[in-house]
Design a protein around this motif. Structure first.
Motif, PDB file in Angstrom:
ATOM      1  N   GLU A  87       7.387   5.304  12.382  1.00 36.63           N
ATOM      2  CA  GLU A  87       6.941   6.580  12.951  1.00 36.63           C
ATOM      3  C   GLU A  87       5.564   6.431  13.603  1.00 36.63           C
ATOM      4  OE1 GLU A  87       6.840   9.713  10.016  1.00 36.63           O
ATOM      5  OE2 GLU A  87       5.586  10.927  11.366  1.00 36.63           O
ATOM      6  N   ILE A  88       4.676   5.730  12.911  1.00 34.27           N
ATOM      7  CA  ILE A  88       3.316   5.548  13.421  1.00 34.27           C
ATOM      8  C   ILE A  88       3.348   4.686  14.680  1.00 34.27           C
ATOM      9  CG2 ILE A  88       1.054   4.580  12.863  1.00 34.27           C
ATOM     10  CD1 ILE A  88       1.812   7.146  11.385  1.00 34.27           C
ATOM     11  N   LEU A  89       4.215   3.697  14.659  1.00 32.54           N
ATOM     12  CA  LEU A  89       4.347   2.818  15.820  1.00 32.54           C
ATOM     13  C   LEU A  89       4.803   3.624  17.024  1.00 32.54           C
ATOM     14  CD1 LEU A  89       4.399  -0.041  16.990  1.00 32.54           C
ATOM     15  CD2 LEU A  89       6.733  -0.270  16.159  1.00 32.54           C
ATOM     16  N   PHE A 130       0.822  -1.215   0.000  1.00 33.38           N
ATOM     17  CA  PHE A 130       0.000   0.000   0.000  1.00 33.38           C
ATOM     18  C   PHE A 130       0.854   1.263   0.000  1.00 33.38           C
ATOM     19  CE2 PHE A 130      -3.123  -3.101   1.129  1.00 33.38           C
ATOM     20  CZ  PHE A 130      -4.305  -2.606   0.590  1.00 33.38           C
ATOM     21  N   GLY A 131       2.176   1.060   0.002  1.00 29.30           N
ATOM     22  CA  GLY A 131       3.073   2.198  -0.172  1.00 29.30           C
ATOM     23  C   GLY A 131       3.245   3.065   1.060  1.00 29.30           C
ATOM     24  N   PHE A 132       3.167   2.498   2.258  1.00 34.30           N
ATOM     25  CA  PHE A 132       3.438   3.333   3.429  1.00 34.30           C
ATOM     26  C   PHE A 132       4.404   2.669   4.389  1.00 34.30           C
ATOM     27  CE2 PHE A 132      -0.407   0.923   4.516  1.00 34.30           C
ATOM     28  CZ  PHE A 132      -0.114   0.443   5.779  1.00 34.30           C
ATOM     29  N   ASP A 133       5.178   1.693   3.899  1.00 33.49           N
ATOM     30  CA  ASP A 133       6.076   0.978   4.814  1.00 33.49           C
ATOM     31  C   ASP A 133       7.106   1.897   5.452  1.00 33.49           C
ATOM     32  OD1 ASP A 133       6.731   1.158   2.160  1.00 33.49           O
ATOM     33  OD2 ASP A 133       8.167  -0.480   2.203  1.00 33.49           O
ATOM     34  N   HIS A 134       7.458   3.013   4.744  1.00 35.98           N
ATOM     35  CA  HIS A 134       8.477   3.917   5.292  1.00 35.98           C
ATOM     36  C   HIS A 134       7.976   4.677   6.529  1.00 35.98           C
ATOM     37  CE1 HIS A 134       5.997   6.124   2.507  1.00 35.98           C
ATOM     38  NE2 HIS A 134       6.393   7.252   3.034  1.00 35.98           N
ATOM     39  N   VAL A 135       6.669   4.784   6.690  1.00 38.15           N
ATOM     40  CA  VAL A 135       6.142   5.555   7.830  1.00 38.15           C
ATOM     41  C   VAL A 135       5.777   4.673   9.018  1.00 38.15           C
ATOM     42  CG1 VAL A 135       5.066   7.803   7.878  1.00 38.15           C
ATOM     43  CG2 VAL A 135       4.588   6.300   5.971  1.00 38.15           C
ATOM     44  N   VAL A 136       5.782   3.350   8.799  1.00 40.47           N
ATOM     45  CA  VAL A 136       5.300   2.458   9.856  1.00 40.47           C
ATOM     46  C   VAL A 136       6.028   2.665  11.187  1.00 40.47           C
ATOM     47  CG1 VAL A 136       5.134   0.049  10.555  1.00 40.47           C
ATOM     48  CG2 VAL A 136       4.328   0.749   8.313  1.00 40.47           C
ATOM     49  N   LEU A 192       0.657   1.902  17.345  1.00 40.25           N
ATOM     50  CA  LEU A 192      -0.162   0.992  16.547  1.00 40.25           C
ATOM     51  C   LEU A 192       0.728  -0.141  16.047  1.00 40.25           C
ATOM     52  CD1 LEU A 192      -2.320   3.554  14.566  1.00 40.25           C
ATOM     53  CD2 LEU A 192      -3.105   1.949  16.294  1.00 40.25           C
ATOM     54  N   ASP A 193       0.849  -1.145  16.880  1.00 42.52           N
ATOM     55  CA  ASP A 193       1.713  -2.271  16.528  1.00 42.52           C
ATOM     56  C   ASP A 193       0.826  -3.347  15.917  1.00 42.52           C
ATOM     57  OD1 ASP A 193       3.621  -4.159  16.313  1.00 42.52           O
ATOM     58  OD2 ASP A 193       3.671  -4.655  18.452  1.00 42.52           O
ATOM     59  N   VAL A 194       0.687  -3.311  14.600  1.00 45.03           N
ATOM     60  CA  VAL A 194      -0.306  -4.183  13.981  1.00 45.03           C
ATOM     61  C   VAL A 194       0.285  -5.202  13.018  1.00 45.03           C
ATOM     62  CG1 VAL A 194      -2.188  -2.556  14.210  1.00 45.03           C
ATOM     63  CG2 VAL A 194      -0.761  -2.470  12.185  1.00 45.03           C
ATOM     64  N   PHE A 195       1.573  -5.060  12.720  1.00 39.85           N
ATOM     65  CA  PHE A 195       2.126  -5.956  11.710  1.00 39.85           C
ATOM     66  C   PHE A 195       2.904  -7.107  12.349  1.00 39.85           C
ATOM     67  CE2 PHE A 195       1.635  -1.958   9.397  1.00 39.85           C
ATOM     68  CZ  PHE A 195       0.866  -2.429   8.346  1.00 39.85           C
TER      69      PHE A 195
END
Lengths: 572, 431
Positions: free
Chosen positions: A524-526, A516-522, A531-534
């Motif tokens: 930061e979001i974590l 989905f093209g947002f792996d670089h921000v994960v 949000l630990d969802v992966f």
């Protein structure tokens, strides 16, 4: 009714007398820009500093100037200041010092067809004159040409005779210093524009080192030079045909060494080639006798020739007589002072206004994080929403913005179109380099509204605006992209959090974020939202513990991936 | 990208769902789940569930709870959608939730079936960020309703709004912009399951009363009778069961006064009919209960005012409405209209018409105009009624019947004869 005695022509003649130019200026100080006490110090610095810079550049010396301003006494609103300006130029031959500082209209630059800051030889002697009128103090001039001896003069202007009056001379040891130091006492009102003037002078002259020591510890500026490259020395050029008039043509024709008119045109004028000559002949249609020598042309012929030369199409004047600062140097001069987000410069090619070449340079410093000393919010031009700084021949113009062609052009350029929004701190620098600039007055505070100037300045600003707009757009795009990435990451993380809650396990791995093209921000979001969802790593297979322990659960042993419908494998 | 599958030797249902999911065909998932047998679904979940997951709760509900067929279908469809989503997300693929489309252009009308959705669907896809945000909230809502059912609790639209707001407000771009947004999500749940939200314990305010010799088993299995006194109709009335009844007809009534009068004057008892109080536009629970009664074969006659709006009320009971077109079970198509009609002006209301008539407001007239274009008002009777409104610009209300009776002492007989005549005329029921 009392009979009025008639005055005869003879009586009138008795009253007539020649006045000296000094007297004229002494009674009309506004003509050279000394009409207000606020302008007194900036204008004085301006007059002295321009002389220093012109002298240094002609001598090939990298200029360094020390400006010292001290308060002498306090008289309420008006104070007396001692202004001392010292340079590292070539100095002035002692014999000439009284002329330079004590005689108005004495100079080297008048009528010379090349770019220079000074023109008439009024400025610095006017400072001495005004100082003497207001305070009665004499100017003190020190100069050294050889580095060994400093000659000190205490002088004033003899207003009646327009000559210098030397009160005292002396000698000191120079200790290796060459240059000029002049010290005057001024009655003035202190203003922030002193700093602004110094800042802007430094910005437009990156090869200048400036030291300003003001009234107190805070009122200090140290601006080192940002380049060691001297600006190209302008070369005097021949007159350009588009600005020729009868008088000029007559003077040139009478003293030319050329025998034929065609040679005269090619030899005495700038940018005239054979095709121009042919065009001029075409326009003349035989009104000028081609066999005559230039000196033999009569009044009608000269007049016709001048008109034809103006009408003929000629290439723009040679730029050698101009010394533009150059985009790169300009940018260097500005960047270190203003720290803009980005900066763009535009140099237009030279144009002629009545045969006098000029060119326009523009810089826009977008979204600056630093301020220029003495330039407050209030100096933002209310129409354009940016700071507009005007320069002519490397000299900043501070006053009379209302009647200035640059301000008008800047306001008409429509900067808002280029998204140079008013809320950003942006600076617009407009430098006009030219010969015989059409100033509105001898005080050289503003350029007259002249179509050619207006057009060039407006086009230059617009060109620069377009370049800036490109940056702004690309920044906006990348910002949007970054925001989009973050937004995606948050939304999908929340989606997966809920899906994970349903599933009782982490459903997706990092490849989901990549897809989905947002792996670089994960990360930061974590970090920010926890949000630990992966899944940390993909498990070998979805081998699962049996929950109920019934026989049925044994079905799901790890097994090779059964791809029943390969076509579906590329469902994306 | 290689697609990861579970090894599914025997579970046909899971295979169906997985195939449909890999093809991103959530309509197929809907069909599979809503047609699935409850025990098959339980079997699949037994094998898939993880401890303390919402899926495990779903399993428990389906395995142990007393559920109506609609309730179990709602839960199964939502779980199947979530399974599909898990399969897609596990393979890092976007997915597209399909929900029935319900608007004027995509509903069909039939005199018997009332309104129904034409089957067009609208899609929400996770590859679109805005729609992904909607799906994230939807997924939260699914977890929430399943927990609600497990706890044997109920929620309202307002509850859902608060809990969604609390959940998402702290994240940028996820805050809800008013209750309208959460209402739309609940609406989407309904359009996905194609069943009322009451099946997911998201209830509307209880509105409406029932009176008559009818015994009902409520959603919890408690039996009650409506003969001794009127009973309140809750939002979950659709999950009730009519155990037994001894009424010849049921008359839903728009106005409170007439409802109470018919009860107190023993008109209902003596005629052997049941009464339902609608209270204006009927609530869903009320409509669902009427449908249940109608399904039992009880004739239904709707008693409303004489105005363009009352026509709408009666018709929503009889034919359903556009915004509930995706739901079956909300209208009784065999119901008849017993309310005041244009013909009554010169018969039942002849003596008092001059004093009980009211002029139509602009709003009323507009309604009458619009009624002319409504699909369910295209038959001769309703066209005639609406044209009468437009022509005469007059209306009256049920209370006019009391005036027409002359005095409270004569009311009982008047009501009796009115209802007898109307029931006979419209429903061929003799009382």
């Amino acid at each position: 009714m009392a009979e009025k005695k008639r005055t005869t022509a003879r009586d009138l003649a008795k009253q007539m007398k020649e006045i000296s130019f000094s007297e004229f200026i002494a009674t009309n100080p506004h003509l050279v820009g000394f009409e207000s006490t606020v302008k007194m110090i900036p204008m004085s610095i301006h007059e002295i500093l321009t002389n220093s810079l012109d002298a240094c550049e002609s001598a090939g010396i990298l200029p360094e100037v020390w400006i010292d301003l001290k308060s002498l006494d306090d008289r309420g609103r008006l104070k007396r200041f001692r202004l001392t300006v010292r340079d590292n130029g070539p100095g002035i031959v002692p014999r000439n010092v009284p002329l330079v500082f004590g005689k108005l209209l004495y100079g080297s630059k008048f009528g010379v067809r090349k770019q220079s800051r000074g023109q008439q030889g009024i400025g610095v002697s006017a400072v001495v004159l005004i100082s003497q009128i207001k305070t009665g103090e004499h100017a003190i001039v020190k100069t050294s040409t050889d580095g060994r001896t400093t000659h000190v003069f205490e002088l004033s202007v003899d207003v009646d005779k327009n000559t210098a009056r030397v009160h005292d001379t002396g000698k000191e040891k120079a200790g290796g210093w060459t240059g000029v130091e002049i010290s005057v006492v001024l009655e003035a009102q202190y203003s922030a524009r002193i700093m602004e003037y110094i800042e802007l002078t430094a910005a437009i002259n990156p090869h200048l080192s400036l030291h300003y020591d003001g009234l107190n510890e805070k009122d200090v500026l140290e601006i080192p030079r940002r380049t060691d490259v001297m600006p190209a020395l302008p070369v005097e050029t021949k007159p350009h045909p588009s600005g020729v008039d009868y008088d000029l043509l007559k003077r040139l024709a009478s003293r030319t060494r050329y025998e034929r008119i065609a040679d005269f045109l090619k030899g005495e004028f700038d940018r005239v080639r054979m095709d121009t000559v042919k065009e001029v002949w075409g326009i003349l249609k035989g009104r000028v006798d081609a066999k005559k020598r230039p000196a033999e042309l009569d009044r009608d012929e000269l007049s016709a020739l001048a008109d034809a030369m103006c009408a003929a199409k000629t290439p723009p004047p040679s730029p050698e007589c101009l010394s533009p600062v150059g985009e790169q140097t300009l940018v260097q001069g500005v960047v270190s002072r203003l720290q803009p987000a980005f900066i763009e410069a535009v140099t237009r090619s030279p144009r002629a206004m009545r045969g006098q070449p000029f060119l326009v340079e523009v810089i826009i410093a977008y979204n600056c994080s630093a301020d220029l000393a003495g330039v407050g919010e209030s100096s933002i031009d209310p129409v354009t929403g940016v700071y507009v700084h005007r320069f002519v021949n490397r000299v900043p113009l501070l006053f009379s913005e209302a009647g200035d062609v640059t301000i008008k052009a800047a306001r008409d350029a429509g900067l808002s179109r280029y998204e140079i929004a008013p809320e950003t701190r942006s600076h617009l620098f407009v430098h006009v380099a030219g010969v015989n600039i059409p100033y509105t007055s001898e005080s050289k505070e503003a350029i007259k509204y002249v179509d050619e100037y207006y057009e060039e300045i407006r086009l230059a600003i617009q060109e620069c605006g377009r370049k800036i707009a490109k940056h702004i757009r690309s920044i906006k795009r990348s910002e949007e992209k970054a925001v989009m990435g973050k937004r995606k990451a948050i939304i999908h993380s929340l989606l997966l959090r809920e899906l994970n809650r349903f599933a009782g396990e982490k459903v997706a791995g990092m490849e989901y974020a990549a897809a989905f093209g947002f792996d670089h921000v994960v990360p930061e979001i974590l970090e920010q939202y926890h949000l630990d969802v992966f899944r940390a790593v993909q498990p070998p297979r979805r081998a699962r513990e049996s929950t109920a322990g019934s026989k049925k659960e044994k079905r799901q042993q790890p097994a090779p991936e059964p791809l029943r419908k390969p076509a579906l494998a590329i469902a994306r | 990208m290689a697609v990861a599958r579970l090894v599914t030797k025997n579970n046909k249902l899971y295979q169906q769902i997985e195939d449909a999911a890999l093809a991103d065909e959530f309509e197929v998932i809907f069909e599979a789940a809503s047609a699935a047998k409850r025990q098959d679904f339980v079997k699949m979940l037994t094998w898939l569930k993880k401890d303390s997951s919402t899926m495990a709760m779903t399993h428990d509900i389906l395995k142990n709870r007393r559920l109506t067929r609609d309730q179990e279908r709602s839960v199964m469809v939502l779980s199947a959608y979530c399974l599909g989503a898990m399969i897609r997300a596990g393979n890092a693929l976007p997915y597209t939730f399909k929900a029935l489309k319900v608007d004027r252009a995509s509903v069909e009308y039939d005199d018997v079936d009332g309104y129904s959705a034409s089957g067009d669907t609208s899609a929400m896809c996770t590859s679109n960020v805005d729609q992904a945000a909607g799906i994230a909230r939807l997924q939260f809502l699914v977890n929430h309703v399943i927990e609600t059912i497990v706890a044997n609790s109920v929620s309202t639209k307002r509850d859902c709004y608060y809990i969604l707001k609390n959940q998402f407000q702290k994240y940028p771009w996820m805050d809800l912009n008013g209750q309208g947004e959460s209402d739309r999500l609940i609406d989407t749940l309904e359009r996905i399951t194609r069943l009322q939200r009451e099946n997911l314990n998201i209830i509307a305010d209880p509105k409406g009363l029932i009176y008559g010799d009818i015994a009902i088993i409520d959603e919890e299995g408690t039996e009650f009778s409506c003969g001794e006194r009127e009973q309140s109709i809750t939002g979950l009335a659709g999950q009730w069961e009519i155990k037994k009844y001894n009424v010849k007809a049921v008359v839903p009534i728009e106005k409170t006064g007439v409802f109470m009068d018919l009860k107190k004057l023993k008109v209902a008892d003596e005629l052997g009919i049941g009464l339902i109080h609608l209270g204006g536009q009927p609530a869903r629970g009320c409509r669902a209960l009427i449908k249940l009664l109608s399904e039992k074969g009880i004739p239904i006659g709707v008693l409303t005012d004489f105005s363009p709006w009352s026509g709408m009320i009666a018709k929503s009971v009889m034919s359903g409405s556009i915004n509930a077109a995706h739901l079956s079970g909300l209208h009784a198509s065999r119901a008849a209209f017993l309310g005041i009609e244009s013909a009554d002006v010169n018969t039942w209301l002849r003596d008092v018409w001059k004093s009980v008539q009211e002029p139509l407001s602009r709003n009323d007239l507009q309604r009458a105009q619009n009624n002319l274009s409504l699909p369910y008002m295209q038959d001769d009777y309703w066209r005639g009624e609406n044209e009468w409104f437009i022509k005469h610009a007059r209306k009256t209300e049920l209370e006019a019947l009391g005036t027409a009776a002359g005095s409270p002492l004569k009311k009982k007989e008047f009501y009796k004869s009115y209802l007898r005549a109307k029931l006979k005329q419209k429903l061929k029921v003799r009382v």
